[in-house]
Structures are given as C-alpha cells and as structure tokens.
Design an enzyme around this catalytic site. Structure first.
Site, mmCIF file in Angstrom:
data_model
loop_
_atom_site.group_PDB
_atom_site.id
_atom_site.type_symbol
_atom_site.label_atom_id
_atom_site.label_comp_id
_atom_site.label_asym_id
_atom_site.label_seq_id
_atom_site.Cartn_x
_atom_site.Cartn_y
_atom_site.Cartn_z
ATOM 1 N N TYR A 160 0.824 -1.221 0.000
ATOM 2 C CA TYR A 160 0.000 0.000 0.000
ATOM 3 C C TYR A 160 0.854 1.267 0.000
ATOM 4 C CZ TYR A 160 -4.249 -2.706 0.991
ATOM 5 O OH TYR A 160 -5.313 -3.571 0.935
ATOM 6 N N LYS A 186 2.545 -15.235 3.010
ATOM 7 C CA LYS A 186 2.445 -15.946 1.727
ATOM 8 C C LYS A 186 3.887 -16.292 1.353
ATOM 9 C CE LYS A 186 0.015 -17.458 -1.765
ATOM 10 N NZ LYS A 186 -0.932 -18.576 -1.661
ATOM 11 N N ASP A 225 -4.084 -17.764 2.230
ATOM 12 C CA ASP A 225 -5.248 -18.437 1.627
ATOM 13 C C ASP A 225 -5.865 -19.407 2.627
ATOM 14 O OD1 ASP A 225 -2.723 -19.501 1.259
ATOM 15 O OD2 ASP A 225 -3.203 -20.553 -0.583
ATOM 16 N N ASP A 249 -5.988 -6.070 5.749
ATOM 17 C CA ASP A 249 -7.138 -5.316 5.250
ATOM 18 C C ASP A 249 -8.262 -6.290 4.881
ATOM 19 O OD1 ASP A 249 -8.732 -3.373 4.178
ATOM 20 O OD2 ASP A 249 -7.435 -2.882 2.491
ATOM 21 N N ASP A 264 -11.848 -7.611 7.365
ATOM 22 C CA ASP A 264 -13.237 -7.468 6.913
ATOM 23 C C ASP A 264 -13.954 -8.810 6.938
ATOM 24 O OD1 ASP A 264 -13.084 -4.756 6.528
ATOM 25 O OD2 ASP A 264 -13.968 -4.817 4.516
#
Ligand code: NAD
Length: 360
Positions: A136, A191, A223, A247, A251
């Site tokens: 980001y 990851k 994942d 992020d 959620d």
C-alpha cells in the site's frame, strides 16, 4: 487536560461520532475536544481531504476520534484528492503502524452471523495488522510501458511490496505483547511460499518470537487463513499480518460477528498516540437517515480511553454499558431480529448513556 481531536468525516460519520462524544461526556473525565473537517467534507470546504489545520490538530492531540470518510461521488477525483487519502495521510504522518481490530461476537448477536451459531458463539479474535508498510505504501509504483516480458511495449501498472526488518520487528513485538494479555497464541499470516517479502516476514517474526517463549507462534498462509476464518474461527487468538492481507482478513472476520456496525478499531504509534474509528465506512446508502449503528464508534471511544488516555476503568464502563443495552434487546436496523426493539442512532447513543448513569 487530555485533548481529543474529533474528526467526524462524511456520510454516517457525523451521526455516529456525535453519539460517541455524547457517551464520552457522560463519563465526567478531564478532557477537551476539538472538531475538524476531514475527507469529502474537508475537500468541499478547503479543496483537500486532509487540510493542514486538521493534520496539525491530530498531531497535537492525545488521541483522534474518527468517523468515516468517502462517498461514491468522489470516485472520479484524482487519487490524491479522494476522501480516503485522508486516512492514509493520518496513518503516515502520525506513524500509526499498529492496527488493532477485535472481532468479538456478542452472545445476543450470534444469530446475526452468516455462520452457524456454534461456530461463532463466544468468538473473540484480535487482528493486528501492520498499517504503514507493504504494497500500500511501497515505492516505486505507477503506470508505464511494459519494459519486458510477453507484453513488452504495452501499457501496464505496478506496485511494490516491501517490508524492512525494523518494521516487522516492531509490529511483531506488539502482537506478542498483546497475546500475552489474552490467549497467548499468535498466528502470523504470510504468503512465504510465493512472496520473498513474506518469507522475510516469517523469518523475522520467528526470530522475535524467541523473546516470548510463553506465547505460542503458528505460521499460516493467507489463503488458508481466509479458509480457517470461516471454517473454525475460534481457533484464532491473535491473528497477525501485513497491511494488505490484514485489510482483507479483518473485513472477513468482521462479518463473522454479524454486523460491521459493531466493530471498533485502534491504530497506534510508538508514543501511544492513536486514531480510533469504527471498522466500517461512511455508508452513503443510509447516511442522514438516523439509522446507523453507533456502537462500533462508541466501542472505539472505549479503546481510546484504554490505549491512549490511560482510563481503563472508564473504558470497561462503556463496554459494560454496550453489553447491557444489547441485553435489553435494543437493536439498530443492521442487527435487528424479530422479538427485539428497533432503535435509531440517537436512541442507541442515549441508551448507552442511560446505562452508564445507571452504573452510578
Ligand atoms: P461501508 O462500510 O460504508 O458500508 C457497507 C455496508 O454496511 C453498507 O450497506 C452500509 O449501509 C452498512 N454499514 C456500514 N456501517 C454501518 C453502521 N454503522 N450501521 C449500519 N450499517 C452499516 O462500505 P462501502 O459501502 O464499501 O463504502 C462506502 C464509502 O466508505 C466508500 O466511499 C468507501 O471508500 C468508504 N470507506 C471508508 C472507510 C473509512 O473511512 N475508514 C472504510 C471503508 C470504506
């Protein structure tokens, strides 16, 4: 005198922050508040989503109480002027690198989750997300003509994922220390099988863990973490990860609890200064209707008292008042179910204040 910068922002931001401020005032604590425009409201008035005066106020305050920013009508603005840039700017300038998002499923709301009640009853996860690094913020980024590969000569866009050792170390310490005060387990999400950045993340987290032998550390690919969150969410205690994965996963975890309208968040820097905001956005679809759930913002104010203003007892009082209002079966539309009483934003805020007063 403690100083709280109040930045309501756009959409439902003004409605829910007003209720949180009302709750804070009911506590009779020595603090002063100063309000400023941020997001789309600041763009309309001053041509920028984070005007200098707003940033200065936030920097000088002990804590920032933030509503939400954004509206679809600003989607066509150039990126630097969009309301959401205000949050990124505040995170960057205040060096708010540690984001705390609890995902708690209140007993009274288990049926509001999309998962079976037995999977979420008693759920209490703390997501700790690194907030100022990763793809980001990584440079370089941009658009260009592809220099190589099968699509050389074609237009392309690119971003850069990067993390430095100190960045990973400081957030890893935050995660292990938080776990010490809870279930003593950290799941570090990466990851590492594909990304160099996250192999490095995994290596550094493992090194820092040596200083916390009393805390269990588990590594999990992102994942798999996304899958486990809907399969067996109660297995997590502290779920700890980088900016982008955090992020998305926060959620996902929010939805396990039934309503995003219930979830607070805190973003802290190394000096204990913090920005406190609900996990949801400005909800333009219900703005101005007086129906938004103010509890996420009220619970964010409780986190602010705990983490930045050193008022643990007052924080616990707010949390108890919220629980008690839910036990009285009062519900805003987003958490309403048959047999409960539907109330608006202001009535919900008033009910929390009434419970606080009843505590004596
Ligand atoms: P959103 O969180 O604003 O809304 C998603 C859904 O949840 C909507 O149906 C909304 O009505 C509902 N909802 C959200 N908060 C609620 C509350 N307190 N009570 C009841 N219902 C609630 O997300 P979105 O619709 O994707 O985004 C809307 C705008 O908010 C966009 O401009 C987006 O960029 C912005 N946004 C801002 C923040 C922030 O300020 N931190 C975060 C996310 C999105």
């Amino acid at each position: 005198m403690m100083k709280i910068a109040v930045l309501p922002g756009d959409g439902i931001g003004t409605e829910i922050v007003a209720e949180a401020v009302k709750v804070l005032r009911a506590l009779d604590l020595p603090f002063e508040t100063e309000e400023a425009l941020v997001g789309g409201a600041a763009y309309e008035a001053h041509g920028h989503p984070l005007p200098d005066a707003t940033l200065k106020l936030a920097q000088e305050a002990d804590a920032v109480l933030f509503g939400a920013v954004g509206d679809w009508k600003y989607d066509k603005l150039e990126r630097a002027l969009r309301p959401e840039q205000a949050i990124l700017g505040l995170r960057k300038h205040l060096e708010l690198f540690a984001n705390f998002r609890p995902a708690i499923c209140y007993e009274e709301l288990t049926h509001a989750s999309s998962l079976k009640p037995e999977l979420v009853a008693g759920l209490d996860i703390l997501i700790i997300r690194e907030l100022t690094g990763d793809i980001y913020f990584g440079q370089p980024r941009g658009r260009r003509t592809s220099p190589d590969g099968p699509f050389a000569g074609q237009p392309e866009a690119f971003d850069t994922m990067r993390y430095s050792r100190p960045e990973i170390e400081r957030i890893a310490h935050v995660a292990f220390q938080a776990a010490r005060k809870r279930g003593k387990k950290v799941t570090s999400v990466d990851k590492a099988n594909v990304l160099e950045t996250f192999q490095f993340w995994k290596d550094v987290v493992t090194e820092v863990h040596a200083q916390y032998p009393d805390v269990e550390l588990e590594h999990m690919y992102v994942d798999n973490a996304a899958m486990q969150l809907v399969k067996a969410p109660k297995k997590f205690d502290v779920l700890f990860t980088g900016n982008m994965f955090g992020d998305i996963l926060s959620d996902e975890a929010a939805m396990l609890t039934g309503s995003i309208g219930m979830l607070p968040s805190a973003s802290l820097n190394a000096r204990g200064q913090g920005l406190y905001e609900p996990s949801h956005g400005s909800a333009p679809d219900i703005a101005g209707k007086g129906v938004a759930n103010p509890l996420a913002t009220i619970l964010s104010a409780a986190m602010m008292l705990r983490f930045s203003l050193n008022q643990e007892a007052a924080a616990a009082r707010i949390e108890a008042a919220v629980k008690s209002v839910l036990a009285q079966n009062l519900r805003t539309a987003d958490i309403y179910s048959e047999g409960t009483t539907k109330v608006g934003t202001k009535e919900m805020g008033d009910a929390v204040v009434a419970r606080l007063k009843a505590q004596g």
